[in-house]
Design an enzyme around this catalytic site. Sequence first.
Site, PDB file in Angstrom:
ATOM      1  N   ASP A 179       0.842  -1.193   0.000  1.00  0.00           N
ATOM      2  CA  ASP A 179       0.000   0.000   0.000  1.00  0.00           C
ATOM      3  C   ASP A 179       0.877   1.244   0.000  1.00  0.00           C
ATOM      4  O   ASP A 179       2.038   1.214   0.425  1.00  0.00           O
ATOM      5  CB  ASP A 179      -0.914   0.018   1.225  1.00  0.00           C
ATOM      6  CG  ASP A 179      -0.137   0.197   2.526  1.00  0.00           C
ATOM      7  OD1 ASP A 179      -0.127   1.323   3.079  1.00  0.00           O
ATOM      8  OD2 ASP A 179       0.481  -0.779   2.989  1.00  0.00           O
ATOM      9  N   GLY A 322       7.677   0.049   4.341  1.00  0.00           N
ATOM     10  CA  GLY A 322       6.355  -0.169   3.758  1.00  0.00           C
ATOM     11  C   GLY A 322       6.403  -0.192   2.246  1.00  0.00           C
ATOM     12  O   GLY A 322       7.405  -0.560   1.636  1.00  0.00           O
ATOM     13  N   GLU A 323       5.259   0.175   1.617  1.00  0.00           N
ATOM     14  CA  GLU A 323       5.160   0.297   0.161  1.00  0.00           C
ATOM     15  C   GLU A 323       5.414  -1.024  -0.563  1.00  0.00           C
ATOM     16  O   GLU A 323       5.796  -1.041  -1.724  1.00  0.00           O
ATOM     17  CB  GLU A 323       6.120   1.370  -0.361  1.00  0.00           C
ATOM     18  CG  GLU A 323       5.953   2.717   0.306  1.00  0.00           C
ATOM     19  CD  GLU A 323       7.021   3.727  -0.087  1.00  0.00           C
ATOM     20  OE1 GLU A 323       7.583   3.610  -1.196  1.00  0.00           O
ATOM     21  OE2 GLU A 323       7.303   4.626   0.706  1.00  0.00           O
ATOM     22  N   GLY A 324       5.225  -2.144   0.129  1.00  0.00           N
ATOM     23  CA  GLY A 324       5.456  -3.446  -0.485  1.00  0.00           C
ATOM     24  C   GLY A 324       6.900  -3.898  -0.468  1.00  0.00           C
ATOM     25  O   GLY A 324       7.219  -4.990  -0.962  1.00  0.00           O
ATOM     26  N   THR A 325       7.797  -3.103   0.130  1.00  0.00           N
ATOM     27  CA  THR A 325       9.229  -3.412   0.077  1.00  0.00           C
ATOM     28  C   THR A 325       9.557  -4.715   0.791  1.00  0.00           C
ATOM     29  O   THR A 325      10.301  -5.558   0.275  1.00  0.00           O
ATOM     30  CB  THR A 325      10.042  -2.263   0.702  1.00  0.00           C
ATOM     31  OG1 THR A 325       9.690  -1.042   0.056  1.00  0.00           O
ATOM     32  CG2 THR A 325      11.528  -2.507   0.557  1.00  0.00           C
TER      33      THR A 325
END
Length: 355
Positions: A179, A322-325
């Site tokens: 996200d 975050g951010e799918g990392t």
Amino acid sequence: MTTLNLDDFSDLIERPDGGVRRDAEERRERLAVPTGALGRLDELAEWLAAAQGQVPVKPVERPRVVLFAADHGVASLGVSARPAGSAHELVRGVLDGTSAVAILAGRFGATIRIVDAGLDCDPELLPEDITRHRVRRGSGRTDIEDALTAEEAEAALRLGMRIADEEADSGTDLVVLGDLSVGGTTVAATLVAALCGTDASVVTGRGGAPIDDLAWMRKCAAIRDSLRRARPVLGDQVALLAAVGGADLAAITGFLLQCAVRRTPVILDGIVSAACGLVAQRAAFRAPDWWLAGQASGEPGQAKALDRMALNPVLDHGVTVGEGTGALLALPLVQAAAALAAELPERAAADEPAE
């Protein structure tokens, strides 16, 4: 009134093929590398083989990072290290290739898709193929008002389902889910606390960009107040997402459920995708069998959600960006597991253990 009943997914979702998984386990026992020597890679390969429905497992050739983006009204309370309404800057970082997930995706051979479910910015700031899916601009402040109307919650759920179908139809064979949000960990923690029956302090973490103690207390208070609004609608997943979720969380929930219907395996990232998984599990108890927890983010709410879904994170490296990392970091391990399971030679007959 909405017409979508998430409980219908319980009849639509089957578990990954148990017979194929047993075949994969038996094949593993015949490989030249001793059983147990590859550690958890064996488990990953067997999970993927069951999801694919075949042995030997196929290589992951078309991985896709899917990121749902939105702003949350609760961020105006100062619960995030980022300014309220600034999630579009996270999107721009991915588009410009300067974010961690963009750099790693290029290195790992994964393409990225961004879906604007509820950003609070002018659509002209971003490409039309991203903003055209937007359900609404931002979300309500969940401590005092609903995040979405019932109709918006259904629209967001159907958006996620549609994206899942598009990915399955295009040949995506593994999804890395994440996200791009501001305030997302606050609403996600609220969902986890509501569904697990815990207090706000148990699930309140520091977020992707760590916050100080005062911000943590504001976040805890926001979750506490949001919980009071969540508990009366616990029996209705759509109403729950409308009350204390958001367009991105509703879309991710629909996406996860439809991916399970379409037999598309998914790697979850942090607390946001874990919270959505928890909502989806309430609708369809078999759905989590199609998901892999990519990493432990350090968020207490994520740990509680994963425990409830019996998902054990692949990695624990303290990655909080975050951010799918974090989920993307697990992708090479899944690819390695598939390659080894498919390509390692079997033992020669002379090497078979004696009866």
